[in-house]
Structures are given as C-alpha cells and as structure tokens.
Design a protein around this motif. Structure first.
Motif, mmCIF file in Angstrom:
data_model
loop_
_atom_site.group_PDB
_atom_site.id
_atom_site.type_symbol
_atom_site.label_atom_id
_atom_site.label_comp_id
_atom_site.label_asym_id
_atom_site.label_seq_id
_atom_site.Cartn_x
_atom_site.Cartn_y
_atom_site.Cartn_z
ATOM 1 N N ILE A 129 0.851 -1.199 0.000
ATOM 2 C CA ILE A 129 0.000 0.000 0.000
ATOM 3 C C ILE A 129 0.883 1.245 0.000
ATOM 4 C CG2 ILE A 129 -1.687 1.332 1.326
ATOM 5 C CD1 ILE A 129 -2.812 -1.320 2.357
ATOM 6 N N TYR A 130 1.911 1.226 0.858
ATOM 7 C CA TYR A 130 2.861 2.346 0.905
ATOM 8 C C TYR A 130 3.558 2.511 -0.441
ATOM 9 C CZ TYR A 130 7.040 5.009 2.248
ATOM 10 O OH TYR A 130 8.037 5.939 2.313
ATOM 11 N N GLY A 131 3.980 1.391 -1.024
ATOM 12 C CA GLY A 131 4.657 1.439 -2.326
ATOM 13 C C GLY A 131 3.759 1.980 -3.413
ATOM 14 N N THR A 132 2.475 1.686 -3.362
ATOM 15 C CA THR A 132 1.525 2.196 -4.354
ATOM 16 C C THR A 132 1.368 3.700 -4.233
ATOM 17 O OG1 THR A 132 0.300 0.098 -4.218
ATOM 18 C CG2 THR A 132 -0.830 1.961 -5.239
ATOM 19 N N ILE A 133 1.228 4.184 -2.990
ATOM 20 C CA ILE A 133 1.064 5.620 -2.762
ATOM 21 C C ILE A 133 2.327 6.381 -3.163
ATOM 22 C CG2 ILE A 133 0.729 7.390 -0.983
ATOM 23 C CD1 ILE A 133 -0.941 5.267 0.534
ATOM 24 N N MET A 134 3.494 5.814 -2.866
ATOM 25 C CA MET A 134 4.768 6.483 -3.146
ATOM 26 C C MET A 134 5.299 6.172 -4.536
ATOM 27 S SD MET A 134 5.030 8.115 -0.360
ATOM 28 C CE MET A 134 6.649 8.849 -0.615
ATOM 29 N N LEU A 135 4.486 5.487 -5.367
ATOM 30 C CA LEU A 135 4.852 5.134 -6.750
ATOM 31 C C LEU A 135 6.133 4.300 -6.810
ATOM 32 C CD1 LEU A 135 4.065 8.568 -8.475
ATOM 33 C CD2 LEU A 135 2.572 6.580 -8.218
ATOM 34 N N LYS A 136 6.274 3.391 -5.854
ATOM 35 C CA LYS A 136 7.432 2.499 -5.834
ATOM 36 C C LYS A 136 7.217 1.320 -6.781
ATOM 37 C CE LYS A 136 9.608 4.611 -2.382
ATOM 38 N NZ LYS A 136 10.974 5.207 -2.501
ATOM 39 N N LYS A 137 8.304 0.634 -7.078
ATOM 40 C CA LYS A 137 8.236 -0.537 -7.949
ATOM 41 C C LYS A 137 7.403 -1.645 -7.319
ATOM 42 C CE LYS A 137 11.194 -3.945 -10.253
ATOM 43 N NZ LYS A 137 12.585 -4.407 -10.472
ATOM 44 N N GLU A 138 7.564 -1.861 -6.028
ATOM 45 C CA GLU A 138 6.813 -2.897 -5.324
ATOM 46 C C GLU A 138 5.498 -2.295 -4.844
ATOM 47 O OE1 GLU A 138 9.847 -3.732 -2.499
ATOM 48 O OE2 GLU A 138 10.510 -5.529 -3.544
ATOM 49 N N ASN A 139 4.419 -2.540 -5.587
ATOM 50 C CA ASN A 139 3.120 -1.972 -5.250
ATOM 51 C C ASN A 139 2.010 -2.992 -5.493
ATOM 52 O OD1 ASN A 139 2.145 -1.700 -8.088
ATOM 53 N ND2 ASN A 139 3.870 -0.267 -8.222
ATOM 54 N N LEU A 140 0.789 -2.617 -5.162
ATOM 55 C CA LEU A 140 -0.344 -3.529 -5.253
ATOM 56 C C LEU A 140 -0.603 -4.007 -6.676
ATOM 57 C CD1 LEU A 140 -2.838 -1.685 -2.864
ATOM 58 C CD2 LEU A 140 -1.681 -3.847 -2.416
ATOM 59 N N PHE A 141 -0.348 -3.140 -7.663
ATOM 60 C CA PHE A 141 -0.681 -3.463 -9.046
ATOM 61 C C PHE A 141 0.361 -4.363 -9.709
ATOM 62 C CE2 PHE A 141 -2.645 0.671 -8.098
ATOM 63 C CZ PHE A 141 -3.972 0.325 -8.280
ATOM 64 N N ARG A 142 1.551 -4.449 -9.115
ATOM 65 C CA ARG A 142 2.604 -5.284 -9.694
ATOM 66 C C ARG A 142 2.850 -6.553 -8.899
ATOM 67 N NH1 ARG A 142 7.573 -1.856 -12.066
ATOM 68 N NH2 ARG A 142 8.009 -3.987 -12.688
ATOM 69 N N SER A 143 2.242 -6.656 -7.750
ATOM 70 C CA SER A 143 2.456 -7.826 -6.903
ATOM 71 C C SER A 143 1.553 -8.978 -7.333
ATOM 72 C CB SER A 143 2.165 -7.464 -5.438
ATOM 73 O OG SER A 143 2.094 -8.614 -4.639
ATOM 74 N N SER A 144 2.146 -10.098 -7.693
ATOM 75 C CA SER A 144 1.350 -11.270 -8.078
ATOM 76 C C SER A 144 0.555 -11.798 -6.885
ATOM 77 C CB SER A 144 2.271 -12.365 -8.630
ATOM 78 O OG SER A 144 3.221 -12.772 -7.664
ATOM 79 N N LEU A 145 1.126 -11.660 -5.678
ATOM 80 C CA LEU A 145 0.420 -12.080 -4.472
ATOM 81 C C LEU A 145 -0.861 -11.273 -4.275
ATOM 82 C CD1 LEU A 145 3.211 -12.645 -1.798
ATOM 83 C CD2 LEU A 145 1.389 -14.239 -2.340
#
Length: 477
Positions: free
Chosen positions: A253-269
């Motif tokens: 969630i933090y990665g999504t808000i901060m536009l990080k590589k590891e985010n909700l939209f890229r996580s297969s999990l």
C-alpha cells in the motif's frame, strides 16, 4: 534472561493501554455514564504500573532472542489481562470468563463476542472495546518499537519475533523505517475511513469505532446487528473497500502511494489474493441468486460483503448466513481458513502460505516429470528460500492439527459439530463469526466457560502464529 529489560518493555505496553483507557474514561465522564469509575481505575492501574519500570528499571542495550520472544508473548498476554479490567469493574454480562474472552478477542482482532446486548453498553466501554482492536491490529509490540528508544540489536531482535518472515518479503527498508511505514499507513487508513463513513451518514462515534475495527480487521461493532443495522449501501461499499486494503500488505500500500516498484498493481500475491476473493464472491452470489433466496443485486451485495469480511478476517456482517445454502457456507469456511495477506492486520493462516503451497505443489509435479532437474520457486521474481518453504508446510500442517484438535475438545463438551468446527477455525484465524450457534449475527455467549477459554487460547495462537508460543515453551524447558 534479564528480567529488567522485559519489565521495562512491558511497562510501555501498559502505558499504551492506559492512554486509550483514559480516553475511554473521558468519554464516559462527559456523558455521565456508569462506566466512568471503572475506566478511571483501569487507566490509573495501567499508568502506575507502566511508569514505574520506565523510571526505576535501568536501561540495557543488548537483548537476546529469548528475551525478545518473551517480551512479544508476555506483551500480548498482559495486554489481554489488563483489557479485562474495565469489563470486570463495570459488570453487566462480563463474568471473569466473558471479560477474558472479550478482551482476547478484541486485542487479537478476532471479533468474536459474548455480548447479547451491545447497544446497552456505555459509550466509554464501547470505545475501549473498539480500541482493543486498534491497539492489537498493528501489534502491541510494534508500538513499543515506536515509543521506546532502541539500539539496533534490540530493535532487530524484537522486530524479528513480532513480524513473520512472510511479511518481510515485500520490504526493502531498514527495520526502524518499516515500523514507521506500518504505523503511517495504519493511522492514515483509519482517518480516511472515518471521514468516508461520516460522509455516507454515520455519526462520528460510530465512524471512528467501525474504522478501528475495519483497519484492524477486527469486526467489533457498536450495533447488535453489526453493519446490517445501518442498511446503507454506501457505508457497506466503503467498509468493503477498506477491508480489502487492510487485508493487503501495508508495504505494498505504501509502495503504491509512493509510486514504488513494489506496489499492489505489480504484486502477483496481491493480484491473486483479490482474484481469488472475486471468484468467491461470484460463486456465493450466483448460488444465492439461483437458489431464489435474493434477487441478483441483493445476492451480489450480501455475497460480496460476507466473502470480503471473512476473507480479510474482519468479521462484520450485513446478513445472518446461518440459513444460507451449505455450498455458500463451505466457500465462506474456505476463506475463513485462507485469511488475508501477511504484512496486513490479518491473523490466521495467511494467503501467502496458501500461495507458496501451490507454488511448491507445481514444483513437485515438475519433479515427477523431470526428477533430475532443479526447480526454484519464485514470487515476483524473488526466490523463495527453502527454509521458508519448509516453515510454510510445517505451519500449514500444524495449523490444521490445532483447529481439528480444538474441534474435538469442543465436541467433547457436547457442542454440535458445525458450531465446534466453525468456531475453532474462526478463532484460530482471528476471523470472528462461524456458523450455527456462533453465526454472523450471533455470539459466543451460549458456549460453556471452558469452551470460551479454549477458544481464547486459539485466538492467541492465531495472532502469535503458533511458532512463537511453541518456541517460548521450548526455551523455558
């Protein structure tokens, strides 16, 4: 083992509880409620016993694994014990066993309740009850890490015993920053949901209490009929959205808000977790519609809420599922076993372990076809450590053994099979409601005291992930 360092950390745990008890006292005081003195005395007890260790116990830099483990386990147990105080002092339905059960259920974010008349409780007690969810949601020991100055070695030791290895897969930060990230996301989600619920018609008191329960994936409501009492589609949609967010890894969630590589939209999990939940919603909703129980949109509305609520271990309800077709109940039981993602406020088995299990199953099938080959399991390009694979399989087996053993113990008390089975799974998974006598709009009041005590141990095992309890027992031996 240095007792002083354990006592000092437990003092912070007591102070944390004392702060929320004092806020609860203020609510009761200004509303002139019968719970005022019970909450005041409870706050003072926590405050006094919490301050003394901080003042008089000497600071120690080094902390061993056994000390860290003891702090984590005792921190949870002591928190549950002090959580009983306002219930016992106020009285009502709170016998000694009921107060213990309600306190453990609150702090472990299980949401199972012994109360039959929730709306008759003073608002101060209701706020304390919801606060136990919010304190337990992020973990009482993480608050210790936020508040008490820690040397690097001490912080890492406590962090490693409180946070599972599964949840660390999506974090690439130092331990101190991870704790702050978890806290920031936790508080932010609570504030946003409170505002959203007020926009859709909840008063502030109900909004903050339900936000505490949602973000902690707890399930305590201020209403006897839970979310069904509001009969408001907008409120249900907001709660469903925040239940899904709270069931996801906070680092993502933090990665999504901060536009990080590891985010909700890229996580297969994360994507698989939501996809499985979507399939569950479709199956339950279609069965309800084809069975002629509701029209299509009502089936979708009720089906979606119940699947998301149990699948994220929150436990809110908009309808009683006790009379639903057995097919839908089996689907809901599956989600009660699966639970949400690691790194969230969810307890129980965790979706990550189910995901890794199927990865290992695929690897074993490949090995049958190509026995001399070497296959590596990966999640989002990261190799799954063989030790983590082994821990996952052992944990799943142990988890199943525990809830079957609990079921057997409950049936020995002449509790019917579905009640015993679903109550065992629901408490070990920190989900809350089960079926039959402990259904979604029911409660655990009718169970014998011994049964309530057994299920409260289940809740602690689920929240502490079993291994920590076993490790502490082995160390003591």
């Amino acid at each position: 083992m240095k007792k002083e360092i354990i006592i000092k950390h437990l003092g912070v745990v007591l102070l944390l509880n004392g702060i929320f008890l004092f806020i609860s006292f203020l609510i009761s005081f200004f509303l002139n409620e019968t719970s005022t003195m019970a909450l005041l005395f409870s706050a003072l007890i926590c405050g006094i016993f919490g301050v003394f260790p901080l003042i008089f116990v000497e600071r120690t830099e080094y902390i061993s694994f056994s000390e860290g483990l003891t702090i984590v386990v005792l921190g949870w147990v002591i928190t549950c014990v002090v959580g009983m105080l306002p219930y016992l002092m106020w009285g009502g339905e709170f016998t000694l066993t009921n107060a213990w059960f309600e306190s453990v259920s609150g702090f472990t974010t299980t949401g199972s309740t012994i109360l039959t008349e929730i709306e008759s409780l003073p608002k101060g007690i209701l706020f304390w009850r919801s606060s136990t969810h919010w304190i337990g949601g992020i973990g009482v020991i993480l608050f210790v890490l936020l508040v008490l100055p820690q040397s690097k070695g001490r912080r890492v030791t406590i962090y490693n015993t409180e946070i599972s290895s599964l949840s660390k897969m999506n974090f690439r930060y130092n331990k101190r920053k991870i704790v702050y990230i978890l806290a920031i996301v936790y508080v932010s989600l609570t504030l946003f949901e409170t505002i959203a619920l007020m926009v859709f018609g909840m008063n502030f008191f109900d909004a903050i209490n339900h936000s505490f329960a949602t973000i902690a994936t707890g399930g305590f409501s201020t209403k006897n009929l839970s979310i069904a009492d509001f009969n408001n589609l907008g409120i249900e949609i907001i709660i469903m959205l925040f239940m899904i967010l709270s069931g996801n890894h906070f680092g993502l969630i933090y990665g999504t808000i901060m536009l990080k590589k590891e985010n909700l939209f890229r996580s297969s999990l994360a994507k698989t977790f939501v996809s499985v939940m979507f399939i569950g919603i479709l199956l339950v909703s279609l069965k309800l519609y084809l069975s002629g129980i509701y029209d299509f949109w009502t089936s979708l509305r009720y089906g979606a809420f119940q699947v998301i609520s149990l699948g994220t271990t929150t436990g809110f309800a908009t309808v009683d599922t006790i009379h639903w077709p057995i097919f839908t109940q089996i689907i809901l039981i599956y989600f009660t076993i699966q639970c949400a993602m690691s790194g969230s406020t969810s307890g129980g088995l965790k979706f990550d372990r189910v995901y890794i299990f199927f990865k290992l199953l695929g690897k074993q099938i490949k090995l049958l076809k190509h026995p001399n080959s070497v296959f590596v399991s990966k999640v989002d390009g990261k190799r799954i450590d063989e030790q983590l694979e082994e821990q996952t399989l052992v944990f799943i087996v142990l988890y199943v053994v525990v809830f079957f053993a609990t079921t057997i113990v409950l049936t020995a008390m002449d509790i019917d099979g579905m009640t015993a089975f679903s109550a065992s799974i629901a408490t070990l998974g920190n989900v809350g409601p089960g079926f039959e006598n402990v259904s979604s709009l029911g409660n655990f009041a009718s169970l014998p005291d011994l049964g309530k005590f057994v299920l409260s141990i289940n809740m602690l095992l689920g929240r502490l992930e079993i291994f920590n309890i076993l490790a502490l027992i082995m160390i003591k031996k």
